[in-house]
Design an enzyme around this catalytic site. Structure first.
Site, short mmCIF file in Angstrom:
data_model
loop_
_atom_site.label_atom_id
_atom_site.label_comp_id
_atom_site.label_asym_id
_atom_site.label_seq_id
_atom_site.Cartn_x
_atom_site.Cartn_y
_atom_site.Cartn_z
N SER A 180 0.87 -1.17 0.00
CA SER A 180 0.00 0.00 0.00
C SER A 180 0.90 1.22 0.00
O SER A 180 2.13 1.10 0.09
CB SER A 180 -0.92 -0.01 1.23
OG SER A 180 -0.15 -0.13 2.39
N GLY A 182 1.99 3.09 -2.21
CA GLY A 182 2.98 3.22 -3.27
C GLY A 182 4.24 2.40 -3.08
O GLY A 182 5.15 2.46 -3.90
N GLU A 287 -11.88 3.94 -4.25
CA GLU A 287 -10.97 4.73 -5.09
C GLU A 287 -11.33 4.53 -6.56
O GLU A 287 -11.40 3.39 -7.03
CB GLU A 287 -9.52 4.29 -4.87
CG GLU A 287 -9.02 4.54 -3.46
CD GLU A 287 -7.59 4.03 -3.29
OE1 GLU A 287 -6.78 4.14 -4.22
OE2 GLU A 287 -7.30 3.49 -2.21
N GLU A 299 -9.62 0.63 -6.34
CA GLU A 299 -9.40 -0.10 -5.07
C GLU A 299 -10.48 0.28 -4.08
O GLU A 299 -11.16 1.29 -4.27
CB GLU A 299 -8.08 0.36 -4.44
CG GLU A 299 -6.86 -0.27 -4.98
CD GLU A 299 -5.72 -0.09 -3.99
OE1 GLU A 299 -4.98 -1.04 -3.82
OE2 GLU A 299 -5.58 0.99 -3.38
N ASP A 306 -7.11 7.40 4.03
CA ASP A 306 -6.24 8.54 4.39
C ASP A 306 -6.69 9.84 3.72
O ASP A 306 -6.73 10.89 4.37
CB ASP A 306 -4.75 8.23 4.17
CG ASP A 306 -4.41 7.71 2.79
OD1 ASP A 306 -5.29 7.70 1.91
OD2 ASP A 306 -3.24 7.31 2.59
N THR A 307 -7.11 9.78 2.45
CA THR A 307 -7.54 11.02 1.79
C THR A 307 -8.80 11.59 2.45
O THR A 307 -9.10 12.77 2.28
CB THR A 307 -7.85 10.77 0.30
OG1 THR A 307 -8.91 9.81 0.18
CG2 THR A 307 -6.63 10.25 -0.45
N ARG A 390 4.28 9.96 6.91
CA ARG A 390 3.27 10.96 7.24
C ARG A 390 3.25 11.18 8.74
O ARG A 390 3.04 10.26 9.51
CB ARG A 390 1.91 10.48 6.75
CG ARG A 390 0.93 11.61 6.54
CD ARG A 390 -0.45 11.08 6.19
NE ARG A 390 -0.46 10.24 5.04
CZ ARG A 390 -1.15 9.09 4.96
NH1 ARG A 390 -1.85 8.65 5.96
NH2 ARG A 390 -1.12 8.39 3.85
#
Ligand code: AMP
Length: 419
Positions: A180, A182, A287, A299, A306-307, A390
């Site tokens: 996940s 990336g 997504e 997905e 998170d977004t 993050r």
């Protein structure tokens, strides 16, 4: 008291036999917000993660540090939590990397897994959910193949990258099936790049060597997360969230993302079908890639996304509050059309580490909060920083999403991470 009244769900005192207990499997920044919302409704919260001092552990009643990918450790922990008296026990996965067969095994013994153990299994790797969406539900996705060797990847790149063989080479995106944010993801821009992408995916996958998905690159106009809540009263949609990604990880998100009516309707239809396919109650982050009026499924997370942190500014009930309400069987606030109301256009911008640091400190909080009265900052309290990790998020509201984005970016930029 009538029989029906005695059957009404009760929320007893945390730590007693009357408690409604949430066991959070994953204790990052998203889990922390779920923990806070659950505690606001009087629940007992137990936070679990693979390292001590994870964000949700810092606010939970109790915590455990285990490898959740270890089936024996996970089984032992869940059995121990089940043995402690409480009125209701809910297991709430907050990450993908969990020994999901254990969840299915214990669910068969009566354990309540959110939204379902099957949903956790199907979404823990890219293969389960892609096959469900594309092959069982017939939803539109990018063309794809799963590959278990470098040779299979070369073949997939040759097949997907050239389309019908007549046009120019179409890039492909290669991702470990168990990954996940990336990690291990790369773009194959020419057929000879396939081996390098294979090697990169093998180095960086979540669990070491792993199969990959090779997808045709989608030249989308924009991508969205459609937060979709399956709750006791039906399915509710939040306004679409637009976002930017770098290296497969999100940097900025905003809500609402402008869409044509046709694309918005298509997005809701896809989200409804995939979340119905997964079942259970809770919030899902669907997504989607959008090109004109065309919408492709990418997905889904069967949990807050998170977004969706932007909803802490844009909605009266954030995605975390909605998740907790849905899983507890409580009403979700919706308008007449069944959508979760938006307070105002808003944006989020991430605060990232740029070097390795133990016990990082933060500068510029006052400057960030002074950017605008609508600005809010969340620092996650992670015990260490790494480049690209993050560590916090800045939130802002505005007259429109562009104004909100500018404020959130400025506020995030004001925060510094130091040793
Ligand atoms: P994922 O981990 O699959 O969500 O991918 C992370 C990000 O990479 C997505 O949000 C997109 O921005 C980008 N991406 C993934 N798959 C594709 C694709 N097939 N075509 C274009 N961009 C993609």
């Amino acid at each position: 008291m009538s029989a029906s009244e005695t059957l009404k769900p009760v929320h007893g005192t945390p730590g007693t036999a009357g408690a409604v207990r949430l066991v959070l499997l994953g204790s990052g920044e998203l889990g922390r917000e779920v923990a806070i919302e659950a505690m606001r409704l009087g629940c007992e919260v137990v936070a679990v993660d693979r390292y001590d001092g994870a964000p949700a552990m810092q606010v939970a009643h109790r915590s455990h540090t285990i490898a959740m990918t270890d089936p024996d450790a996970l089984r032992e922990l869940l059995r121990a939590e089940r043995a402690r008296p409480c009125a209701r026990l809910l297991v709430v996965p907050e990450i993908e990397a969990i020994a999901t067969p254990v969840l299915e095994e214990l669910e068969a013994e009566g354990l309540h897994v959110v939204p379902t153990a099957r949903a956790a299994r199907l979404t823990m790797d890219r293969e389960g959910i892609r096959r469900l969406a594309a092959e069982e539900l017939g939803l539109p996705t990018s063309p794809y193949r799963f590959c278990t060797t470098a040779e299979e990847l070369r073949d997939a790149v040759a097949a997907l990258g050239t389309g019908d063989g007549s046009g120019p080479f179409v890039p492909c995106v290669v991702k470990p099936v168990m990954s996940s944010s990336g990690k291990g993801q790369s773009v194959v821009r020419a057929p000879e790049d396939a081996d390098a992408s294979w090697a990169y995916a093998q180095e960086s996958g979540r669990t070491g060597p792993s199969a990959v998905i090779c997808e045709g690159f989608v030249a989308f106009d924009y991508e969205i997360t459609l937060l979709t809540v399956r709750h006791a009263g039906g399915t509710a949609f939040c306004a679409p969230i637009g976002h930017t990604q770098e290296d497969g990880d999100y940097r900025e998100s905003w809500q609402p993302q402008p869409m044509t009516d046709a694309a918005a309707a298509r997005a809701e239809e896809i989200a409804r079908r995939v979340t119905d396919g997964l079942g259970g109650h809770g919030l899902f982050g669907v997504e989607l890639f959008v090109r004109g009026d065309e919408v492709l499924f990418s997905e889904v997370s069967p949990r807050p996304h998170d977004t969706g942190m932007v909803t802490m500014a844009s909605q009266a009930s954030s995605e975390f509050a909605l998740h907790v309400r849905a899983i507890l069987g409580l009403p979700v606030p919706t308008d007449a059309a069944g959508r979760v109301p938006l307070l105002a256009p808003a944006a989020s911008a991430v605060i990232l580490g740029d070097c390795d640091l133990d016990a990082p400190s933060y500068t510029g909080l006052a400057e960030a909060l002074a950017v605008d009265p609508s600005v809010d900052v969340r620092l996650f309290g992670k015990p260490d920083a790494r480049p690209g990790r993050r560590l916090g998020v800045a939130l802002a509201r505005g007259g429109d999403v562009d104004a909100a984005r500018a404020l959130a970016r400025e506020a995030a930029g004001a925060v510094g991470v130091v040793g």
